[in-house]
Each structure stands twice: as structure tokens, then as C-alpha cells.
Design a protein around this motif. Structure first.
Motif, PDB file in Angstrom:
ATOM      1  N   ARG A  26       0.817  -1.212   0.000  1.00 40.37           N
ATOM      2  CA  ARG A  26       0.000   0.000   0.000  1.00 40.37           C
ATOM      3  C   ARG A  26       0.854   1.267   0.000  1.00 40.37           C
ATOM      4  O   ARG A  26       0.607   2.201  -0.756  1.00 40.37           O
ATOM      5  N   ASP A  27       1.879   1.307   0.862  1.00 39.97           N
ATOM      6  CA  ASP A  27       2.718   2.501   0.960  1.00 39.97           C
ATOM      7  C   ASP A  27       3.473   2.767  -0.344  1.00 39.97           C
ATOM      8  O   ASP A  27       3.596   3.909  -0.778  1.00 39.97           O
ATOM      9  N   ARG A  28       3.972   1.706  -0.977  1.00 41.88           N
ATOM     10  CA  ARG A  28       4.682   1.885  -2.250  1.00 41.88           C
ATOM     11  C   ARG A  28       3.741   2.368  -3.338  1.00 41.88           C
ATOM     12  O   ARG A  28       4.113   3.189  -4.182  1.00 41.88           O
ATOM     13  N   ARG A  33       1.927   6.601  -6.891  1.00 41.78           N
ATOM     14  CA  ARG A  33       0.826   7.468  -7.339  1.00 41.78           C
ATOM     15  C   ARG A  33       1.225   8.932  -7.173  1.00 41.78           C
ATOM     16  O   ARG A  33       0.935   9.775  -8.019  1.00 41.78           O
ATOM     17  N   SER A  34       1.915   9.251  -6.091  1.00 40.55           N
ATOM     18  CA  SER A  34       2.353  10.628  -5.850  1.00 40.55           C
ATOM     19  C   SER A  34       3.393  11.079  -6.869  1.00 40.55           C
ATOM     20  O   SER A  34       3.422  12.251  -7.250  1.00 40.55           O
ATOM     21  N   LEU A  35       4.235  10.156  -7.312  1.00 42.45           N
ATOM     22  CA  LEU A  35       5.302  10.501  -8.246  1.00 42.45           C
ATOM     23  C   LEU A  35       4.831  10.576  -9.692  1.00 42.45           C
ATOM     24  O   LEU A  35       5.570  11.049 -10.555  1.00 42.45           O
ATOM     25  N   VAL A  36       3.616  10.132  -9.969  1.00 42.68           N
ATOM     26  CA  VAL A  36       3.087  10.202 -11.334  1.00 42.68           C
ATOM     27  C   VAL A  36       3.043  11.656 -11.803  1.00 42.68           C
ATOM     28  O   VAL A  36       3.279  11.945 -12.975  1.00 42.68           O
ATOM     29  N   ASP A  37       2.775  12.572 -10.886  1.00 40.89           N
ATOM     30  CA  ASP A  37       2.662  13.989 -11.240  1.00 40.89           C
ATOM     31  C   ASP A  37       4.008  14.682 -11.392  1.00 40.89           C
ATOM     32  O   ASP A  37       4.060  15.829 -11.819  1.00 40.89           O
ATOM     33  N   GLY A  38       5.085  14.019 -11.008  1.00 39.92           N
ATOM     34  CA  GLY A  38       6.404  14.620 -11.190  1.00 39.92           C
ATOM     35  C   GLY A  38       7.342  14.343 -10.033  1.00 39.92           C
ATOM     36  O   GLY A  38       6.986  13.723  -9.036  1.00 39.92           O
ATOM     37  N   GLU A  39       8.541  14.835 -10.184  1.00 41.81           N
ATOM     38  CA  GLU A  39       9.612  14.636  -9.222  1.00 41.81           C
ATOM     39  C   GLU A  39       9.283  15.296  -7.887  1.00 41.81           C
ATOM     40  O   GLU A  39       8.713  16.383  -7.850  1.00 41.81           O
ATOM     41  N   MET A  40       9.674  14.616  -6.795  1.00 43.90           N
ATOM     42  CA  MET A  40       9.445  15.154  -5.452  1.00 43.90           C
ATOM     43  C   MET A  40      10.631  14.819  -4.555  1.00 43.90           C
ATOM     44  O   MET A  40      11.273  13.780  -4.724  1.00 43.90           O
ATOM     45  N   SER A  41      10.864  15.675  -3.583  1.00 47.44           N
ATOM     46  CA  SER A  41      11.900  15.403  -2.592  1.00 47.44           C
ATOM     47  C   SER A  41      11.367  14.402  -1.571  1.00 47.44           C
ATOM     48  O   SER A  41      10.147  14.201  -1.444  1.00 47.44           O
ATOM     49  N   LEU A  42      12.277  13.809  -0.827  1.00 47.74           N
ATOM     50  CA  LEU A  42      11.885  12.877   0.231  1.00 47.74           C
ATOM     51  C   LEU A  42      10.991  13.581   1.247  1.00 47.74           C
ATOM     52  O   LEU A  42       9.955  13.037   1.656  1.00 47.74           O
ATOM     53  N   ASN A  43      11.346  14.798   1.631  1.00 50.91           N
ATOM     54  CA  ASN A  43      10.532  15.531   2.606  1.00 50.91           C
ATOM     55  C   ASN A  43       9.123  15.777   2.083  1.00 50.91           C
ATOM     56  O   ASN A  43       8.142  15.589   2.803  1.00 50.91           O
ATOM     57  N   LEU A  45       7.510  14.126  -0.279  1.00 54.44           N
ATOM     58  CA  LEU A  45       6.796  12.842  -0.368  1.00 54.44           C
ATOM     59  C   LEU A  45       6.308  12.390   1.000  1.00 54.44           C
ATOM     60  O   LEU A  45       5.177  11.925   1.144  1.00 54.44           O
ATOM     61  N   SER A  46       7.158  12.525   1.983  1.00 50.49           N
ATOM     62  CA  SER A  46       6.802  12.127   3.341  1.00 50.49           C
ATOM     63  C   SER A  46       5.602  12.929   3.847  1.00 50.49           C
ATOM     64  O   SER A  46       4.660  12.370   4.417  1.00 50.49           O
ATOM     65  N   MET A  47       5.614  14.222   3.606  1.00 54.80           N
ATOM     66  CA  MET A  47       4.499  15.073   4.059  1.00 54.80           C
ATOM     67  C   MET A  47       3.225  14.772   3.265  1.00 54.80           C
ATOM     68  O   MET A  47       2.147  14.678   3.841  1.00 54.80           O
ATOM     69  N   LEU A  48       3.338  14.614   1.952  1.00 52.30           N
ATOM     70  CA  LEU A  48       2.173  14.372   1.114  1.00 52.30           C
ATOM     71  C   LEU A  48       1.508  13.036   1.427  1.00 52.30           C
ATOM     72  O   LEU A  48       0.285  12.943   1.501  1.00 52.30           O
ATOM     73  N   THR A  49       2.321  12.011   1.629  1.00 50.87           N
ATOM     74  CA  THR A  49       1.786  10.660   1.830  1.00 50.87           C
ATOM     75  C   THR A  49       1.422  10.380   3.284  1.00 50.87           C
ATOM     76  O   THR A  49       0.695   9.427   3.553  1.00 50.87           O
ATOM     77  N   GLY A  50       1.975  11.177   4.200  1.00 50.40           N
ATOM     78  CA  GLY A  50       1.728  10.912   5.610  1.00 50.40           C
ATOM     79  C   GLY A  50       2.615   9.809   6.172  1.00 50.40           C
ATOM     80  O   GLY A  50       2.448   9.395   7.320  1.00 50.40           O
ATOM     81  N   LEU A  51       3.543   9.351   5.371  1.00 54.32           N
ATOM     82  CA  LEU A  51       4.484   8.326   5.832  1.00 54.32           C
ATOM     83  C   LEU A  51       5.668   9.011   6.500  1.00 54.32           C
ATOM     84  O   LEU A  51       6.099  10.082   6.064  1.00 54.32           O
ATOM     85  N   ARG A  53       9.528   9.809   7.448  1.00 55.06           N
ATOM     86  CA  ARG A  53      10.688   9.882   6.548  1.00 55.06           C
ATOM     87  C   ARG A  53      11.410   8.545   6.425  1.00 55.06           C
ATOM     88  O   ARG A  53      11.814   8.158   5.337  1.00 55.06           O
ATOM     89  N   LEU A  54      11.577   7.844   7.542  1.00 49.55           N
ATOM     90  CA  LEU A  54      12.301   6.567   7.507  1.00 49.55           C
ATOM     91  C   LEU A  54      11.551   5.538   6.666  1.00 49.55           C
ATOM     92  O   LEU A  54      12.146   4.897   5.797  1.00 49.55           O
ATOM     93  N   LEU A  55      10.256   5.388   6.909  1.00 46.35           N
ATOM     94  CA  LEU A  55       9.465   4.421   6.146  1.00 46.35           C
ATOM     95  C   LEU A  55       9.427   4.810   4.668  1.00 46.35           C
ATOM     96  O   LEU A  55       9.603   3.967   3.787  1.00 46.35           O
ATOM     97  N   CYS A  56       9.240   6.080   4.399  1.00 44.68           N
ATOM     98  CA  CYS A  56       9.205   6.565   3.022  1.00 44.68           C
ATOM     99  C   CYS A  56      10.541   6.263   2.332  1.00 44.68           C
ATOM    100  O   CYS A  56      10.571   5.781   1.201  1.00 44.68           O
ATOM    101  N   SER A  57      11.631   6.507   3.019  1.00 46.87           N
ATOM    102  CA  SER A  57      12.960   6.243   2.476  1.00 46.87           C
ATOM    103  C   SER A  57      13.160   4.753   2.195  1.00 46.87           C
ATOM    104  O   SER A  57      13.716   4.373   1.157  1.00 46.87           O
TER     105      SER A  57
END
Length: 102
Positions: A26-28, A33-43, A45-51, A53-57
Motif C-alpha cells: 500500500r505505501d509503495r 501514485r504521488s510521483l506520477v505527477d512529477g519529481e518530489m523530494s523525500l521531505n 513525499l513524506s508530508m504528502l503521503t503521511g508516511l 521519513r524513515l518508512l518513506c525512504s
């Protein structure tokens, strides 16, 4: 078995299993899905997805190892993108199934 399917020994099944295994979380899927719209930083992505930073990484590392996500570093910031047509097709198929109630 339909005649147009590859034989059991075909790389088709190994490849398909590897692709779907990499996406079968689910998290992947949320990250992809978040990256379909374009490049994002780890920070971002973490904020947008609610995951966290460690799990997102960790999930990004799995996706990167599978060749589904590209990582670019600029100064102190890592940026991630998904340019995989395969990912777009799988996500599109999932969207279509969800819309049809499958």
C-alpha cells in the motif's frame, strides 16, 4: 491454458512476479501514485503521503532497487521520480478496476 500465454518456464512470469511484488504494498503504491505527477523530494513525499521519513525512504529504496523509481541528488536534497511506463500502465489498470467496482 490459452495458447497465447508463454510457457511456465518463460521469463514473462518471473518478470511479472518481480514487478508486481515491488508494487504490492500500500505505501509503495501511494508513493508511486504521488510521483506520477512529477519529481518530489523525500521531505515532500513524506508530508504528502503521511508516511514517516524513515518508512518513506525504505519504500523508495525498494522501488529504486526494482528500477521503478529514479533518485537524483542536488546539494543536500534527494529527489525521486517515476518514469516507468510499466508503473503508469499498472496504476491505470488499478484505477480502471476501481472505477468499474472490480
Amino acid at each position: 491454458m490459452p495458447s497465447d500465454l508463454p510457457s511456465d518456464g518463460s521469463p514473462f512470469f518471473a518478470y511479472g512476479a518481480a514487478l508486481l511484488t515491488a508494487m504490492a504494498d500500500r505505501d509503495r503504491l501511494v508513493i508511486l501514485r504521488s510521483l506520477v505527477d512529477g519529481e518530489m523530494s523525500l521531505n515532500a513525499l513524506s508530508m504528502l503521503t503521511g508516511l514517516g521519513r524513515l518508512l518513506c525512504s525504505q519504500e523508495l529504496a525498494t522501488l529504486q532497487a526494482a528500477g521503478l523509481v529514479h533518485r537524483r541528488v542536488e546539494r543536500d536534497t534527494a529527489y525521486f521520480s517515476c518514469r516507468s511506463e510499466k508503473v503508469y500502465k499498472v496504476l491505470g489498470a488499478l484505477d480502471e478496476m476501481e472505477q468499474k467496482g472490480a
